[in-house]
Design an enzyme around this catalytic site. Structure first.
Site, mmCIF file in Angstrom:
data_model
loop_
_atom_site.group_PDB
_atom_site.id
_atom_site.type_symbol
_atom_site.label_atom_id
_atom_site.label_comp_id
_atom_site.label_asym_id
_atom_site.label_seq_id
_atom_site.Cartn_x
_atom_site.Cartn_y
_atom_site.Cartn_z
ATOM 1 N N ASP A 256 -61.836 -13.106 -14.759
ATOM 2 C CA ASP A 256 -63.189 -13.636 -14.690
ATOM 3 C C ASP A 256 -64.218 -12.631 -15.225
ATOM 4 O OD1 ASP A 256 -65.163 -15.634 -13.653
ATOM 5 O OD2 ASP A 256 -65.735 -13.957 -12.358
ATOM 6 N N GLU A 293 -62.347 -13.947 -19.650
ATOM 7 C CA GLU A 293 -63.630 -14.602 -19.850
ATOM 8 C C GLU A 293 -64.636 -13.487 -20.119
ATOM 9 O OE1 GLU A 293 -67.177 -17.136 -17.700
ATOM 10 O OE2 GLU A 293 -65.911 -15.803 -16.542
#
Lengths: 537, 537
Positions: A256, A293
């Site tokens: 993330d 990400e």
């Protein structure tokens, strides 16, 4: 680290460099807890081998005789984030052998455990696995599973990186899900959050300098990956990845928001992590790809470590999403103002990123670096995901924003793209229910702060209507897939879209020219004409 | 940027994106200042071409009709950091052509303008240039010259990066110094501070988001090199380097503490800076090398930009200094506890750095990366510098800590080293006066904070005696070189050491085997036996 059952009992080990003394507190009957002083090792670790302790034993640590805290490396939090930790260990039987497709052949399916199934847990997913196989996706990408406060959360508020959310079925439930997925040929990727911890139940600072004293992220203090005592913090998260991968036999990870991992050391944590993943992969004879990400559009994210990169395998292309979204919806507010629509969509298909060093108005600075020589498989392309859907005030999916006839074109763009396609759960049949932002915090001040924060987040957009209350259970319930509801069969249109999605996935798998090219800028097989493909597929 | 005299008058231009209106205020007679509204450009710049203004004109900017501030890009602050800016422009005559030696042949001499000469200014240095030529150094490295508060400061509290300290003689004095140095074959390098600004007179935040809102350095908020509006902040400092280099015909720069430049963008500011320096170098036909100070021991500091590095030309090796210091003094407190002495000294000579990924106790984490394949010239080796001397409580130089017979060995180690040698002013003859930390702040609270800060900085060391007061003019005066004092001729020992230093420098220049090797780890020409060279040269 954590509690490890061994032949003689259980070995407890925890890093608490600022503490002079640590006691292990075994919590049996509510009235009768037992205290065992732990032994201080070098480097600030404390340890104790306790004979009577075994899987199922509840425990906490007492720091300097003062505060009682669950284990940072707890594997089980049956009473939530504030309760005691529980000793857990995986069953001894080894999982059936599984051979995942190579990364470049994967089709991802992002899945939120809480809202995907009727029961909001791993077991509820099992009956739906055959639907996923039929759809043609090849890999589940599970949104974060670390224990978070309450039962309703996207997962990014997790505070026990080693524990699997108890309300989802805990680690045993995850084991069952992975086994059943593998039996059907589906890979399982997991989203892990190594940039911050959630605001509630975050007790790590009581144990040691896990957080930076000089740097903040949008969600709280940055983790300490390059300051004093950062070696242990790295160790904690490196071991976390190893432990999750091996315990649950996972096939890869999504990392993330790595742009919020602030780390300027010569050996970045993420480079260490990619080396570790490669080691695990070669030792078990099955790669363990890492997918970032990142909003940085940085080519060095996926360049090899020895060439100054982080060595990750792929990264999400928000640019593809944003360009596609603008092309189809015409929205130009907030971060969508950086994109023009069809031209940018072509650009991202041809180059991976649209922003490769240009000034990006919504970032208010130059953004990105050259990407055209990067492999197609180093980009993940999607038309929807949890963020892009759930960070809208009303959580609308494309099926709620676009006329039905546009949806097959969207599906084709994603599934025939030169990168790795990712579908957001429900996208395969045009789910019309929203995916909203929901929480289940225990602290009234925090609940209010989250409500305020959401409102501020939407100030750049001119969305109509009232903000659904994140804390309201109904907000969570409204986000549950129609697929999960036996009383609500799919409409005829949804069935046709599902069949079309499935045919596209099959096409991708059978036509080798549709594989991701060696260099995304050198793709000879795809010609995207907006007039032909986007508007009239 | 700043005030630029043109044919029709002076063009004023300043970035103030948060302001709705800006007025240029011309300060003539104290009672009669004139206000001229400025025109807002795109991207938050304001501009005005004012006919009457010319070099010597005093001005400030009035922001939103409220606060009156000097120009962030001021070139002259004749009344100090809080006073008005003054229009300045260099004379039109071009400097005499100069051909600097290649970086690998340079011998650096770090010089603090305030304490080097009897008059604490550039002109006071001129009569001493012949001494430097005789010593055999080839490049002055001037400690920072940006306008700082008061008249006594190391320079790292500078707050006007485009202005040259007025009490030193301002930009005209610097021009004279560079011209005279060049006439004698001496290069001039300048130390620039691109990681923070000083605490007093720092008005940049009134103009725009020059500082990060999420990251702090040990000396204040980090500069905003990768957040919103960072493009302009970069532009401000990139243009600063260009302006300093071209206006003053400089030969290179030392970049202060680049580890405190927090920047995770795909195109780091420092990579942009190294590209700019290479461009300037090739356009003027004379390279503009950049030398980093960094505590990271990161090989990517000097690796090419296209290979993931920052592309800088060289970096200081604190490790060489610390190892040498421990070997000679036996001190093991504070950061010296990371070093063993002679073995580490050999290691740094053989590898550039001692810490190449090992755990460093005083950093409390792993430190550094592999360095043995880097060119010898990518390391600067020194036995003393302003920091390592002045950050001792009593500011003792090695000549005050070691028996005289050790000093020739130290000189030999530095001047025959496989890197680029750097001497700290006075080292050439064994200066015994201290180099202390001194300031001349105007704010009583800040003065007290600096005193407290210095005490805390020394807590890891067990130094005896009272802390000299940084604010006391006597502390500054005690730090002035004996060389600057005609009444105090050098002792016989000092003369002999100076002659020895000079012979070593000559040896280095004439024996080609003493040039820095292509790879520091592959040096075939130097064999350092501790028994022979360190202890019995």
């Amino acid at each position: 680290m954590g509690a490890t059952p061994v032949r003689e009992g259980t070995l407890f080990r925890v890093w608490a460099p600022q503490s002079r003394s640590l006691d292990l507190v075994i919590e049996g009957h509510p009235s009768a807890s037992e205290r065992y002083p732990m032994e201080r090792e070098e480097n600030g670790y404390f340890r104790l081998l306790l004979e009577g302790a075994r899987p199922g034993t509840n425990y906490r640590y007492l720091l300097d005789g003062g505060i009682l805290r669950p284990d940072p490396a707890s594997r089980l939090q049956r009473s939530g984030v504030h309760g005691p930790s529980t000793v857990w260990w995986p069953p001894e039987d080894s999982p059936p052998p599984f051979s995942a497709p190579p990364l470049r052949d994967q089709i991802f399916y992002e899945l939120h455990v809480g809202t995907f199934s009727p029961t909001s847990d791993f077991d509820g997913i099992l009956p739906l696995l055959d639907h996923l196989v039929k759809t043609g996706v090849t890999a589940l990408e599970l949104m974060p599973l670390s224990q978070f406060p309450g039962t309703r959360n996207w997962g990014y508020d997790g505070v026990f990186p080693y524990a699997v959310q108890w309300s989802y079925g805990g680690p045993d439930g995850l084991l069952r899900l992975v086994r059943e997925a593998h039996l059907r040929g589906l890979s399982v990727f997991l989203d892990v959050v190594y940039n911050h911890l959630g605001p509630e139940g975050n007790y790590l600072s009581d144990f040691g300098p896990y957080f930076s004293t000089t740097t903040r992220t949008p969600w709280g203090n940055a983790l300490n990956f390059d300051g004093p005592d950062s070696d242990h913090v790295r160790h904690f998260f490196l071991e976390n990845l190893r432990s999750l991968a091996l315990t649950f036999d996972l096939d890869g990870f999504r990392l993330d928001a790595i742009h919020a991992i602030r780390d300027q050391s010569p050996h970045p944590f993420l480079a260490d992590l990619s080396r570790l993943a490669k080691n695990i992969g070669s030792r078990r004879g099955r790669p363990l790809p890492l997918i970032a990400e990142s909003n940085a559009n940085d080519r060095f994210t996926v360049r090899p470590v020895e060439e100054g990169g982080l060595g990750l395998d792929s990264q999400w292309s928000d640019d593809f999403h944003h360009a596609l979204h603008v092309a189809f919806t015409g929205e130009r507010l907030g971060y969508y103002r950086d994109f023009s629509g069809v031209d940018d969509l072509k650009e991202s298909l041809a180059q991976g990123f649209v922003y490769r060093g240009q000034y990006a108005p919504s970032f208010r600075c130059r953004r990105g670096s050259d990407s055209r020589d990067l492999p197609g498989a180093s980009f993940v392309f999607f038309a929807q995901n949890h963020d892009q859907t759930g960070n809208r005030m009303q959580g609308e999916r494309l099926a709620a924003l676009l006329p039905p006839e546009a949806l097959p074109a969207v599906a084709a763009l994603v599934l025939l793209s030169p990168g790795l396609p990712l579908l957001f759960m429900g996208e395969e049949y045009g789910e019309t229910r929203p995916f909203l932002y929901f929480t289940d915090h225990g602290d009234p001040e925090l609940i209010e702060a989250v409500r305020r924060g959401r409102k501020e987040e939407f100030s750049a957009f001119s969305w109509a209507g009232d903000l659904p209350d994140p804390q309201d259970p109904e907000t969570f319930e409204r986000s549950r897939l129609i697929l999960a509801d036996p009383a609500n069969p799919l409409s005829d249109f949804q069935k046709r879209l599902l069949a079309f999605t499935s045919r596209l996935a099959k096409l991708r798998k059978t036509v080798s020219a549709l594989s991701p090219p060696e260099a995304i800028g050198g793709d000879q097989n795809r010609v995207f004409s907006p007039a032909d493909s986007v508007l009239a597929i």
